[in-house]
Design an enzyme around this catalytic site. Structure first.
Site, PDB file in Angstrom:
ATOM      1  N   GLY A   1       0.819  -1.190   0.000  1.00 30.95           N
ATOM      2  CA  GLY A   1       0.000   0.000   0.000  1.00 30.95           C
ATOM      3  C   GLY A   1       0.862   1.252   0.000  1.00 30.95           C
ATOM      4  O   GLY A   1       2.055   1.208   0.282  1.00 30.95           O
TER       5      GLY A   1
ATOM      6  N   GLY B   1       4.171   0.344   5.035  1.00 29.48           N
ATOM      7  CA  GLY B   1       3.323  -0.015   3.904  1.00 29.48           C
ATOM      8  C   GLY B   1       3.250  -1.517   3.805  1.00 29.48           C
ATOM      9  O   GLY B   1       4.289  -2.185   3.748  1.00 29.48           O
TER      10      GLY B   1
ATOM     11  N   CYS C   1       5.807   9.391   0.349  1.00 33.62           N
ATOM     12  CA  CYS C   1       4.443   8.925   0.619  1.00 33.62           C
ATOM     13  C   CYS C   1       3.395   9.915   0.122  1.00 33.62           C
ATOM     14  O   CYS C   1       2.234   9.854   0.543  1.00 33.62           O
ATOM     15  CB  CYS C   1       4.251   8.637   2.105  1.00 33.62           C
TER      16      CYS C   1
END
Length: 230
Positions: free
Chosen positions: A86, A156, A185
């Site tokens: 992610g 993540g 990010c």
């Protein structure tokens, strides 16, 4: 019932590709095992750890790097990879503790959200043990561990069929100038920091490994079994 066991595999200073290959091997291994409901006493998985041997930029499922940016980063001598975790773009490199837990969450009694919170808690607790008592986790999109507006640990993860991969990257003595070439990010207006910068002394990955493993064991309520790479 004894706590679930997690294998600790320390790669030392290793190429990012080596960590990914080992992660895929453990994913296949766990996916082939019967679930906990089958009465199996198999381990919960593995905690894969390394210090990246060279600079690597990675992007997640939400993207984060254009083809032009990718070319510019490679021109700096960095590797660029797209991953299945992610989040957006971040940096990995020497001086950073990279931790990829490949775990069957059912064996640990965790959901994905509590797994992410547990990773954050590990990094927060490690910072506190080093005297940085202002370290804290923040809600999305600020996933990770922060000291004010400075991120010290990126998180993540990926999860499929209850099995996690990827994890956290804790800046110990990382060269923070590498972060200047991206928006880490995707968070505009925030910065990055490291244990060395905050403590005003060199903090190596080797120094933080023992306390990190203790904190991980306590937070995930598991036993740790050490082994070399396989």
């Amino acid at each position: 019932m004894p706590p679930p066991a997690v294998r600790v595999v320390w790669l030392g200073r290793a190429r990012y590709a080596e960590l990914l290959a080992l992660q895929e091997s453990w994913l296949r291994r766990l996916q082939a095992e019967p679930g906990p409901d089958a009465g199996s006493s198999l381990e919960a998985g593995a905690l894969l750890l390394c210090e990246p041997a060279g600079p690597v930029y990675t992007s997640g499922l939400r993207g984060g790097l254009t083809p032009e940016e990718t070319a510019q980063l490679r021109a700096l001598g960095a590797e660029v990879r797209t991953t299945g975790r992610g989040g957006l773009a971040t940096f990995h490199g020497p001086g950073q503790l990279l931790c990829h837990p490949v775990l069957d969450l059912r064996r640990l009694g965790l959901r994905l959200r509590t797994h992410v919170a547990a990773l954050e808690k590990c990094a927060v607790r490690l910072c506190e043990l080093r005297g940085l008592r202002d370290a804290r986790a923040r809600p999305p999109p600020y996933t990770g561990v922060w000291l004010g507006e400075r991120k010290i640990c990126a998180i993540g993860v990926r999860c499929g069929r209850h099995i996690t991969s990827h994890g956290l990257a804790l800046n110990c003595s990382t060269d923070l100038t590498w972060f200047e070439h991206i928006v880490p990010c995707g968070l505009v207006g925030t910065g990055v920091t490291s244990l060395s910068k905050e403590l005003q002394r060199h903090v190596s990955v080797d120094e933080v490994m023992p306390p990190f493993l203790e904190v991980f064991k306590e937070t995930f309520k598991c036993t740790l079994v050490s082994e070399g790479p396989n």
